[in-house]
Design an enzyme around this catalytic site. Structure first.
Site, PDB file in Angstrom:
ATOM      1  N   LYS A 204      42.806  10.047  22.250  1.00  0.00           N
ATOM      2  CA  LYS A 204      42.341  10.016  23.635  1.00  0.00           C
ATOM      3  C   LYS A 204      43.212   9.067  24.459  1.00  0.00           C
ATOM      4  O   LYS A 204      43.107   7.855  24.355  1.00  0.00           O
ATOM      5  CB  LYS A 204      40.888   9.530  23.720  1.00  0.00           C
TER       6      LYS A 204
ATOM      7  N   GLY B 298      43.131  -1.852  24.088  1.00  0.00           N
ATOM      8  CA  GLY B 298      42.622  -1.946  25.456  1.00  0.00           C
ATOM      9  C   GLY B 298      42.036  -3.322  25.698  1.00  0.00           C
ATOM     10  O   GLY B 298      42.431  -4.298  25.057  1.00  0.00           O
ATOM     11  N   SER B 299      41.072  -3.375  26.589  1.00  0.00           N
ATOM     12  CA  SER B 299      40.510  -4.664  26.985  1.00  0.00           C
ATOM     13  C   SER B 299      39.579  -5.208  25.896  1.00  0.00           C
ATOM     14  O   SER B 299      38.991  -4.445  25.126  1.00  0.00           O
ATOM     15  CB  SER B 299      39.734  -4.508  28.291  1.00  0.00           C
ATOM     16  N   THR B 300      39.435  -6.517  25.879  1.00  0.00           N
ATOM     17  CA  THR B 300      38.532  -7.154  24.916  1.00  0.00           C
ATOM     18  C   THR B 300      37.098  -6.692  25.160  1.00  0.00           C
ATOM     19  O   THR B 300      36.330  -6.468  24.219  1.00  0.00           O
ATOM     20  CB  THR B 300      38.674  -8.686  25.004  1.00  0.00           C
TER      21      THR B 300
ATOM     22  N   VAL C  41      35.943  -3.739  26.341  1.00  0.00           N
ATOM     23  CA  VAL C  41      35.673  -2.411  25.768  1.00  0.00           C
ATOM     24  C   VAL C  41      35.799  -2.469  24.244  1.00  0.00           C
ATOM     25  O   VAL C  41      35.031  -1.823  23.520  1.00  0.00           O
ATOM     26  CB  VAL C  41      36.586  -1.326  26.391  1.00  0.00           C
ATOM     27  N   GLY C  42      36.732  -3.283  23.737  1.00  0.00           N
ATOM     28  CA  GLY C  42      36.878  -3.452  22.286  1.00  0.00           C
ATOM     29  C   GLY C  42      35.574  -3.906  21.653  1.00  0.00           C
ATOM     30  O   GLY C  42      35.181  -3.446  20.575  1.00  0.00           O
TER      31      GLY C  42
ATOM     32  N   GLU D 259      43.263  -3.788  19.115  1.00  0.00           N
ATOM     33  CA  GLU D 259      44.380  -4.533  19.685  1.00  0.00           C
ATOM     34  C   GLU D 259      43.994  -4.788  21.131  1.00  0.00           C
ATOM     35  O   GLU D 259      43.952  -3.858  21.932  1.00  0.00           O
ATOM     36  CB  GLU D 259      45.671  -3.719  19.544  1.00  0.00           C
TER      37      GLU D 259
ATOM     38  N   CYS E 130      49.874  -6.661  27.048  1.00  0.00           N
ATOM     39  CA  CYS E 130      48.986  -7.588  26.328  1.00  0.00           C
ATOM     40  C   CYS E 130      49.768  -8.765  25.753  1.00  0.00           C
ATOM     41  O   CYS E 130      49.191  -9.805  25.468  1.00  0.00           O
ATOM     42  CB  CYS E 130      48.227  -6.858  25.234  1.00  0.00           C
TER      43      CYS E 130
ATOM     44  N   GLU F  24      43.102 -12.901  31.392  1.00  0.00           N
ATOM     45  CA  GLU F  24      44.249 -12.001  31.369  1.00  0.00           C
ATOM     46  C   GLU F  24      44.414 -11.405  32.770  1.00  0.00           C
ATOM     47  O   GLU F  24      43.524 -10.725  33.269  1.00  0.00           O
ATOM     48  CB  GLU F  24      43.991 -10.888  30.347  1.00  0.00           C
TER      49      GLU F  24
HETATM   50  P1  NDP Z   1      40.016  -0.302  28.920  1.00  0.00           P
HETATM   51  O1  NDP Z   1      39.782  -1.183  27.766  1.00  0.00           O
HETATM   52  O2  NDP Z   1      38.895   0.148  29.747  1.00  0.00           O
HETATM   53  O3  NDP Z   1      40.790   1.030  28.469  1.00  0.00           O
HETATM   54  C1  NDP Z   1      41.419   1.246  27.214  1.00  0.00           C
HETATM   55  C2  NDP Z   1      41.052   2.618  26.659  1.00  0.00           C
HETATM   56  O4  NDP Z   1      39.660   2.616  26.300  1.00  0.00           O
HETATM   57  C3  NDP Z   1      41.201   3.759  27.662  1.00  0.00           C
HETATM   58  O5  NDP Z   1      41.628   4.923  26.993  1.00  0.00           O
HETATM   59  C4  NDP Z   1      39.790   3.915  28.164  1.00  0.00           C
HETATM   60  O6  NDP Z   1      39.541   5.189  28.709  1.00  0.00           O
HETATM   61  C5  NDP Z   1      38.991   3.695  26.913  1.00  0.00           C
HETATM   62  N1  NDP Z   1      37.585   3.353  27.136  1.00  0.00           N
HETATM   63  C6  NDP Z   1      36.997   2.856  28.239  1.00  0.00           C
HETATM   64  N2  NDP Z   1      35.670   2.693  28.046  1.00  0.00           N
HETATM   65  C7  NDP Z   1      35.417   3.099  26.793  1.00  0.00           C
HETATM   66  C8  NDP Z   1      34.231   3.174  26.004  1.00  0.00           C
HETATM   67  N3  NDP Z   1      33.057   2.789  26.465  1.00  0.00           N
HETATM   68  N4  NDP Z   1      34.321   3.649  24.742  1.00  0.00           N
HETATM   69  C9  NDP Z   1      35.515   4.040  24.232  1.00  0.00           C
HETATM   70  N5  NDP Z   1      36.656   3.987  24.939  1.00  0.00           N
HETATM   71  C10 NDP Z   1      36.625   3.527  26.197  1.00  0.00           C
HETATM   72  O7  NDP Z   1      41.088  -0.996  29.824  1.00  0.00           O
HETATM   73  P2  NDP Z   1      41.282  -0.744  31.406  1.00  0.00           P
HETATM   74  O8  NDP Z   1      42.153   0.402  31.529  1.00  0.00           O
HETATM   75  O9  NDP Z   1      39.992  -0.673  32.130  1.00  0.00           O
HETATM   76  O10 NDP Z   1      41.969  -2.095  31.823  1.00  0.00           O
HETATM   77  C11 NDP Z   1      41.176  -3.231  32.135  1.00  0.00           C
HETATM   78  C12 NDP Z   1      41.820  -4.477  31.635  1.00  0.00           C
HETATM   79  O11 NDP Z   1      41.938  -4.427  30.223  1.00  0.00           O
HETATM   80  C13 NDP Z   1      43.240  -4.717  32.095  1.00  0.00           C
HETATM   81  O12 NDP Z   1      43.297  -5.239  33.363  1.00  0.00           O
HETATM   82  C14 NDP Z   1      43.733  -5.644  31.019  1.00  0.00           C
HETATM   83  O13 NDP Z   1      43.305  -6.945  31.299  1.00  0.00           O
HETATM   84  C15 NDP Z   1      43.059  -5.126  29.783  1.00  0.00           C
HETATM   85  N6  NDP Z   1      43.913  -4.190  29.019  1.00  0.00           N
HETATM   86  C16 NDP Z   1      44.548  -4.621  27.917  1.00  0.00           C
HETATM   87  C17 NDP Z   1      45.386  -3.768  27.242  1.00  0.00           C
HETATM   88  C18 NDP Z   1      46.123  -4.197  26.054  1.00  0.00           C
HETATM   89  O14 NDP Z   1      47.191  -3.650  25.789  1.00  0.00           O
HETATM   90  N7  NDP Z   1      45.620  -5.116  25.281  1.00  0.00           N
HETATM   91  C19 NDP Z   1      45.628  -2.407  27.677  1.00  0.00           C
HETATM   92  C20 NDP Z   1      44.867  -2.027  28.826  1.00  0.00           C
HETATM   93  C21 NDP Z   1      44.050  -2.908  29.447  1.00  0.00           C
HETATM   94  P3  NDP Z   1      39.754   5.503  30.279  1.00  0.00           P
HETATM   95  O15 NDP Z   1      40.858   4.677  30.755  1.00  0.00           O
HETATM   96  O16 NDP Z   1      40.064   6.932  30.273  1.00  0.00           O
HETATM   97  O17 NDP Z   1      38.465   5.204  30.924  1.00  0.00           O
END
Ligand code: NDP
Length: 446
Positions: free
Chosen positions: A151, A204-206, A208-209, A226, A260, A350
């Site tokens: 996804k 992704g973000s901490t 959502v992680g 990660e 990140c 961050e």
């Molecule tokens: P998210 O953590 O929301 O997104 C990462 C992935 O998780 C996307 O594919 C997203 O889908 C998906 N996702 C969102 N909600 C859920 C859920 N409830 N269950 C499962 N998967 C989900 O990051 P954001 O894009 O909102 O970015 C927000 C902040 O996160 C940034 O400003 C940054 O601080 C941090 N970030 C860190 C990253 C890293 O590399 N460590 C990468 C990206 C963000 P979708 O986008 O389609 O909603």
């Protein structure tokens, strides 16, 4: 959903969004494809991954253009990332038959271990490095015989969709790689909850992680995470200050800070602070910000208006330095340096944008204390000409990936991942295979 080019705000594509039903169909396809994929011989599986790597190379310019238009990253960066994607698949093609078990001396027989696949794995990828991060998960997942539902982020699905097509073209059987475009809160959430998904590989973000980990608990899913970072770039007075200052802007403003591993806290020993600041401002002035499609551009726009608003909220008052950025359409934000203490919000959270906090420190102990004064622990750098100190400080900083007199974090062959709230599990290198397999122990009585 309409996708826009972040540099122009022009629409570039319109994609259907999958829901729960389509996600379930993809999981069912992956489940059905698993037995046959598992039966493919190691040599043939390696051959298929190698063919995928070659197709990525052959379609490299197209993939790079897609990534630049969808993410807004400079074309030279996109080309480098696509080249890495090919290298990742080449590496895991080579790893297929080198990730093996052991025989263990025991009483009464022979004990041996096998590396078994998990089954269907769900891969959830963010928007900052869509193709790269997809490959870091796909490579070890496929090499370990799993089938996959990938996804991509809602904002940046185009390169993953193309990669799915290339996987088919490479001869990887239907159903082994399934790309599902849709919202995280719907498709991502469903993958986390689905009883037939054995593992979630998430970047992704901490925040959502944390919810992925919670959701995975219901079915005891395997999870690798990660997550975010707030990495320190530690500059000692005995460093090559010119080299450290020339490199520092790219360590935080690369990918417009949406990284990140961004070294967004620049810690500088007080005795060299003024001189370093002078050099840093000069180097930051030199960062070429503008049209991502231009060959010489080094920094493009942010991903969205929302992200720009979030980034702007970190800069109150007059910064130490603010660079230039294009006016008009596009989600532009200039390279920005602020002087801060480690307690300020800009040094704690961050930013995920081109804003760096410059923070003085007194001595080696103080540098280590500040570097570790964060809930994150992903990456970081140490600049010093004293080799013993470099290693001493590297051992003392609680982070998963450090570089000495350099700012790079990611290499195909080496483990990448975080300490503390930056997540757990390792991507890349042979280490990533552990996250996509189970160890089975078989005892044979003799
Ligand atoms: P998210 O953590 O929301 O997104 C990462 C992935 O998780 C996307 O594919 C997203 O889908 C998906 N996702 C969102 N909600 C859920 C859920 N409830 N269950 C499962 N998967 C989900 O990051 P954001 O894009 O909102 O970015 C927000 C902040 O996160 C940034 O400003 C940054 O601080 C941090 N970030 C860190 C990253 C890293 O590399 N460590 C990468 C990206 C963000 P979708 O986008 O389609 O909603």
């Amino acid at each position: 959903m309409q996708l826009v080019n972040p540099a122009t705000e022009e629409p570039i594509a319109e994609l259907e969004q999958a829901g729960v039903e389509e996600t379930d169909v993809a999981v069912a396809r992956a489940k059905a494809a698993f037995p046959a994929w598992r039966a493919v011989t190691p040599a043939d599986r390696a051959r298929l991954l190698r063919r995928l790597a070659t197709l990525v190379e052959e379609n490299g310019e197209e993939l790079a253009r897609i990534e630049t238009r969808n993410v807004g990253k400079p074309i030279s960066d996109s080309r480098g990332e696509v080249a890495m994607v090919a290298d990742v698949f080449h590496f895991y093609a080579g790893a297929v038959d080198k990730h093996h078990g052991e025989t263990i001396p025991v009483a009464g027989g022979v004990d041996m271990t096998f590396r078994e696949p998990l089954g269907v794995v769900g891969l959830i990828v963010p928007w900052n490095f869509p193709l790269n991060i997809s490959s870091w998960k796909l490579g070890p997942a496929l090499a370990s015989c799993n089938t996959v539902v990938l996804k991509p982020a809602e904002l940046t699905p185009l390169s993953a969709v193309r990669l799915g097509e290339l996987a088919l073209e490479a001869g990887i059987p239907e159903g082994v790689v399934n790309v599902v475009v849709g919202k995280g809160s719907i498709v991502g959430q469903r993958l986390v909850e689905h009883p037939d998904v054995a593992k979630i590989g998430f970047t992704g973000s901490t925040e959502v992680g944390r919810s992925v980990m919670e959701g995975a608990a219901a079915t005891i899913k395997r999870v690798t995470l990660e997550l975010g970072g707030k990495s320190a770039n530690v500059i000692f007075a005995d460093a090559d200050l010119e080299a450290a200052a020339a490199a520092a802007p790219y360590a935080v403003f690369g990918n417009a800070g949406q990284d990140c591993c961004a070294r967004s806290r620049i810690l500088v020993e007080r005795s060299a602070y003024d001189r370093f600041l002078e050099l840093l401002v000069e180097a930051t002035r030199g960062v070429k910000v503008g049209d991502p499609e231009a060959e010489s551009t080094e920094m493009g726009p942010l991903i969205s208006a929302e992200q720009r608003e979030k980034v702007a909220s970190f800069v109150d008052g007059e910064p130490l330095f603010r660079g230039d950025a294009p006016d008009g359409r596009g989600f532009w934000f200039p390279c920005t340096l602020v002087e801060a203490s480690n307690d300020d919000r800009v040094a704690r959270e961050e930013v995920f944008g081109p804003v760096a906090a410059v923070i003085p420190f007194a001595d080696e102990d103080d540098a280590i204390r500040l570097a570790n004064a964060t809930p994150y622990g992903l990456s970081g750098s140490i600049w010093t000409e004293n080799g013993a100190r470099a290693l001493r400080v590297a051992r003392a900083i609680d982070a998963g990936v450090l570089s000495l007199n350099a700012n790079t974090s990611v290499r195909v062959q080496t483990p990448f991942g975080g300490f503390k709230q930056s997540g757990f599990g390792r991507e890349l290198g042979m280490h990533a295979l552990a996250g996509y397999s189970e160890i089975k122990n078989v005892f044979v009585a003799t």
